[in-house]
Write a protein that holds these residues in place. Structure first.
Motif, PDB file in Angstrom:
ATOM      1  N   LEU A   2       0.826  -1.215   0.000  1.00  0.00           N
ATOM      2  CA  LEU A   2       0.000   0.000   0.000  1.00  0.00           C
ATOM      3  C   LEU A   2       0.852   1.253   0.000  1.00  0.00           C
ATOM      4  O   LEU A   2       0.551   2.218  -0.717  1.00  0.00           O
ATOM      5  N   LEU A   3       1.927   1.252   0.778  1.00  0.00           N
ATOM      6  CA  LEU A   3       2.819   2.413   0.803  1.00  0.00           C
ATOM      7  C   LEU A   3       3.430   2.675  -0.568  1.00  0.00           C
ATOM      8  O   LEU A   3       3.606   3.831  -0.974  1.00  0.00           O
ATOM      9  N   SER A   4       3.761   1.610  -1.291  1.00  0.00           N
ATOM     10  CA  SER A   4       4.343   1.796  -2.628  1.00  0.00           C
ATOM     11  C   SER A   4       3.335   2.443  -3.574  1.00  0.00           C
ATOM     12  O   SER A   4       3.712   3.225  -4.455  1.00  0.00           O
ATOM     13  N   ILE A   5       2.054   2.135  -3.382  1.00  0.00           N
ATOM     14  CA  ILE A   5       1.012   2.744  -4.220  1.00  0.00           C
ATOM     15  C   ILE A   5       0.823   4.209  -3.852  1.00  0.00           C
ATOM     16  O   ILE A   5       0.676   5.073  -4.728  1.00  0.00           O
ATOM     17  N   PHE A   6       0.850   4.516  -2.558  1.00  0.00           N
ATOM     18  CA  PHE A   6       0.731   5.917  -2.137  1.00  0.00           C
ATOM     19  C   PHE A   6       1.919   6.729  -2.658  1.00  0.00           C
ATOM     20  O   PHE A   6       1.762   7.876  -3.093  1.00  0.00           O
ATOM     21  N   ALA A   7       3.114   6.133  -2.613  1.00  0.00           N
ATOM     22  CA  ALA A   7       4.297   6.817  -3.131  1.00  0.00           C
ATOM     23  C   ALA A   7       4.173   7.073  -4.627  1.00  0.00           C
ATOM     24  O   ALA A   7       4.617   8.109  -5.138  1.00  0.00           O
ATOM     25  N   ALA A   8       3.553   6.131  -5.348  1.00  0.00           N
ATOM     26  CA  ALA A   8       3.395   6.298  -6.794  1.00  0.00           C
ATOM     27  C   ALA A   8       2.584   7.544  -7.124  1.00  0.00           C
ATOM     28  O   ALA A   8       2.812   8.193  -8.158  1.00  0.00           O
ATOM     29  N   LEU A  36      -6.534  -0.957  -4.326  1.00  0.00           N
ATOM     30  CA  LEU A  36      -5.456   0.020  -4.505  1.00  0.00           C
ATOM     31  C   LEU A  36      -4.472  -0.422  -5.589  1.00  0.00           C
ATOM     32  O   LEU A  36      -3.875   0.427  -6.265  1.00  0.00           O
ATOM     33  N   THR A  37      -4.288  -1.723  -5.787  1.00  0.00           N
ATOM     34  CA  THR A  37      -3.460  -2.183  -6.908  1.00  0.00           C
ATOM     35  C   THR A  37      -4.128  -1.839  -8.233  1.00  0.00           C
ATOM     36  O   THR A  37      -3.465  -1.429  -9.199  1.00  0.00           O
ATOM     37  N   ALA A  53      -0.819  -7.872 -13.913  1.00  0.00           N
ATOM     38  CA  ALA A  53      -0.469  -9.273 -13.691  1.00  0.00           C
ATOM     39  C   ALA A  53      -0.585  -9.620 -12.210  1.00  0.00           C
ATOM     40  O   ALA A  53      -1.119 -10.676 -11.842  1.00  0.00           O
ATOM     41  N   ALA A  54      -0.085  -8.717 -11.354  1.00  0.00           N
ATOM     42  CA  ALA A  54      -0.195  -8.945  -9.909  1.00  0.00           C
ATOM     43  C   ALA A  54      -1.653  -8.917  -9.473  1.00  0.00           C
ATOM     44  O   ALA A  54      -2.080  -9.731  -8.638  1.00  0.00           O
ATOM     45  N   LEU A  55      -2.424  -7.989 -10.030  1.00  0.00           N
ATOM     46  CA  LEU A  55      -3.837  -7.854  -9.674  1.00  0.00           C
ATOM     47  C   LEU A  55      -4.604  -9.144  -9.951  1.00  0.00           C
ATOM     48  O   LEU A  55      -5.428  -9.580  -9.131  1.00  0.00           O
ATOM     49  N   CYS A  56      -4.344  -9.767 -11.085  1.00  0.00           N
ATOM     50  CA  CYS A  56      -5.024 -11.022 -11.432  1.00  0.00           C
ATOM     51  C   CYS A  56      -4.631 -12.167 -10.519  1.00  0.00           C
ATOM     52  O   CYS A  56      -5.341 -13.185 -10.459  1.00  0.00           O
TER      53      CYS A  56
END
Length: 654
Positions: free
Chosen positions: A175-181, A232-233, A257-260
């Motif tokens: 989640l932190l990596s997504i917020f950073a994005a 969030l992904t 790919a990760a989401l699936c």
């Protein structure tokens, strides 16, 4: 040492993130998200191939090489100064702080779904060194859920012993990596942009998944469930596309790919995201009146996105068909339909062809729930959807950049269309998959809506943040977004006492879990590891059984009953309770003994006894269940006597 070992995993992840930031043109704040997604895909594939442990060692070796290549200046596409991007640095600082806090706080799993799958799967993977599909566990193990989040938790405990907090930290680092994005869309040297961006991302799960005045502890940011990471992904895949002005599709492809591989419904979300990206690109070419030759390369990229989704989804289906007896040709449930058949049947009913009363009732109920259910802090789901549309539309109106105006405006429309498609798909699962008692009451409806809303709002925020670099009225978008973030923060502060969060709660929140863990450890000390254990917990609704099945693993806690009469409940002789009473297991003493011995159980763990159990079955125990008078007790089979002998008390009394 557990904290040190977790830092080793974070350092390995950092190696790949730094490599991406230096050796590609990817904005540095997007690099951690891409690295986390690649990590999930890598270990999911390794698990399916049966080489999970070997892939772990190779990953760390490659991470060392990545560090070496990243710091080597020759051939770098971005200078080392790119690593000073606030979002990039903030991610690793926050991730390191989170690991330290969790190592001290020691959060634990707390929900039914964690013990019935997500937490148990994490423990199985760490204990066995492989995936969980064929785990030897004492119940009808549904180990068919997708592995990406489970193996991410395993990655953060590759070295050292199993610890729940390390699994939970792995989820939060995603989640932190997504917020950073999100901060990749902010201008350099503008903390008034990137600080609200991080704050908005952090607050979003609270605002969307909680409602009313929260009066009991929440497990947000201390949960191994998939709904929030899934949403969030999904949003991160879209944000990576909208923020990355180079329009390289591979970061979004990695995320899809990760989401699936996170959850089955991730496939539907991934197709929506791929469709939104393809539609955005196609619309831009149409407006440019681009010749056909200009379409070839973009079209190949869009096709690649859909192919990535299909391959990722199919790989797990194929793995299940080979590794287990699971039927992967249908979506399961009451109708046993294939996914394509389910969608086609639903579309026919939507168009009025063979429409049933059930279709009208369920779809009508779902639509009404959008506008009437109190499911978020800002109101019904329709209010959250309107906020997402308003943010995208605001970005379109207030930016001077023509391309962004087109993108944001189109997303305001197509994001809504995507929500309608996803909403319809979820409706089909209530129609054709779930049991009538679930579909009739729309049980769990909000959990299926959360992922799309989370991703939708996150992607809208990405467009707003990008608009800050080309505002029509200087500072208006920036000020407006900061005000929105502050408003959400105030809402969370007023509705959710800090003491009820994982960040502010005391040890009392996990006191019962720690007591159960200590009790299970005492049972393990008293029982051989290869023994089967029969479980008795009078008055249980199944939750105690799932809890101790998790706590005792890899010791084998038997299902403890026949013909659906197990997995927790009240044992009593026939007639002691009304027929049909919930979780009532009516056995005579002879039938219970035959059940215990017939299932190969040499030990009985009486976690909680009562008068019904003592009156009906005391004769099966050589001490007449006197050992249970002081608390939980373990008994062992004595073949010579034909009874169970008292071994020890466990728990506080043990």
């Amino acid at each position: 040492m557990e904290l040190f070992y977790s830092y080793l995993s974070l350092a390995a992840l950092a190696g790949f993130a730094v490599l991406l930031a230096r050796r590609t043109k990817l904005p540095a704040p997007l690099a951690p998200f891409a690295a986390v997604c690649a990590t999930m895909v890598w270990f999911s594939a390794a698990g399916m191939l049966g080489v999970l442990a070997a892939a772990g060692w190779l990953y760390f070796a490659l991470a060392a090489a990545a560090w070496a290549l990243a710091v080597w200046p020759a051939g770098a596409k971005q200078p080392a100064a790119a690593l000073k991007a606030p979002g990039f640095a903030a991610f690793f600082a926050l991730a390191a702080a989170l690991l330290a806090f969790f190592a001290w706080r020691q959060p634990m799993f707390s929900t039914w779904d964690e013990f019935s799958f997500w937490g148990t799967a994490a423990k199985i993977v760490k204990t066995s060194g492989g995936l969980y599909v064929n785990a030897d566990i004492g119940w009808a193990w549904v180990g068919t859920h997708r592995p990406a989040l489970v193996v991410l938790g395993w990655f953060f405990q590759f070295f050292g012993d199993y610890a729940e907090w390390r699994v939970l930290a792995g989820y939060d680092i995603l989640l932190l990596s997504i917020f950073a994005a999100l901060t990749a869309g902010c201008e350099k040297g503008r903390p008034r942009q990137w600080v609200p961006a991080l704050g908005f991302g952090f607050l979003l799960p609270f605002v969307i998944t909680l409602y009313g005045s929260v009066a009991r502890p929440t497990d947000l940011y201390a949960s191994a469930l998939s709904d929030i990471p899934l949403g969030l992904t999904f949003g991160g895949a879209l944000a990576a596309y909208y923020i990355n002005e180079k329009k390289a599709l591979w970061p979004s492809a990695l995320a899809l790919a990760a989401l699936c591989l996170e959850k089955d419904t991730g496939f539907a979300l991934a197709l929506v995201a791929a469709g939104l990206i393809a539609a955005d690109g196609a619309f831009a070419l149409l407006l440019e009146k681009a010749p056909l030759r200009r379409w070839a390369k973009p079209a190949a990229g869009w096709a690649g996105l859909f192919a990535t989704c299909g391959l990722s989804f199919w790989s797990w289906q194929k793995y299940l068909s080979v590794a287990s007896a699971a039927d992967t040709t249908n979506v399961g449930g009451t109708q046993q339909m294939g996914m394509a058949e389910m969608v086609l049947t639903g579309v026919k009913e939507l168009l009025g062809i063979g429409r049933t009363e059930k279709f009208a009732a369920i779809m009508g109920g779902l639509v009404r729930a959008l506008f009437t259910s109190k499911t978020t802090m800002v109101g019904p789901f329709a209010v959250a959807a309107a906020l997402a549309v308003a943010m995208a539309a605001g970005a379109a109106i207030l930016t001077k950049e023509k391309a962004l105006r087109r993108q944001a405006g189109l997303f305001a429309v197509l994001g809504t269309a995507g929500f309608a498609a996803y909403f319809f798909f979820i409706g089909l699962t209530y129609l054709y998959v779930f049991r009538d008692e679930v579909s009739g009451g729309l049980v769990g409806f909000e959990r299926y809506m959360y992922p799309y809303l989370l991703g939708w709002l996150l992607a809208s925020a990405a467009l707003v943040l990008r608009a800050m670099g080309s505002e029509r009225i200087q500072g208006l978008v920036q000020t407006g977004f900061a005000a929105l973030t502050l408003a959400l923060a105030a809402l969370v502060w007023l509705r959710l006492p800090f003491s009820l969060t994982v960040f502010g709660g005391g040890d009392a929140a996990y006191a019962a879990r720690r007591a159960a863990r200590d009790e299970a450890a005492q049972v393990q000390a008293a029982v051989p590891k290869d023994a089967h254990i029969f479980f008795v917990s009078q008055g249980d609704d199944g939750s105690r059984w799932f809890l101790y099945s998790y706590e005792l693993y890899p010791w084998y806690l038997d299902y403890s009953g026949n013909d659906g009469q197990g997995g927790g409940g009240t044992f009593a002789v026939p007639g002691a309770l009304e027929e049909g009473a919930p979780y009532y297991h009516p056995y005579t003493a002879e039938e219970l003994l035959e059940c215990i011995r017939g299932r190969g159980c040499d030990y009985v763990f009486v976690e909680r006894s009562d008068g019904l159990f003592a009156d009906g079955y005391a004769a099966l125990f050589s001490d007449g269940l006197a050992g249970c008078e002081t608390g939980s007790a373990v008994y062992a089979w004595n073949g010579a006597l034909g009874q169970f002998d008292f071994v020890c008390n466990v728990g506080a009394e043990g």
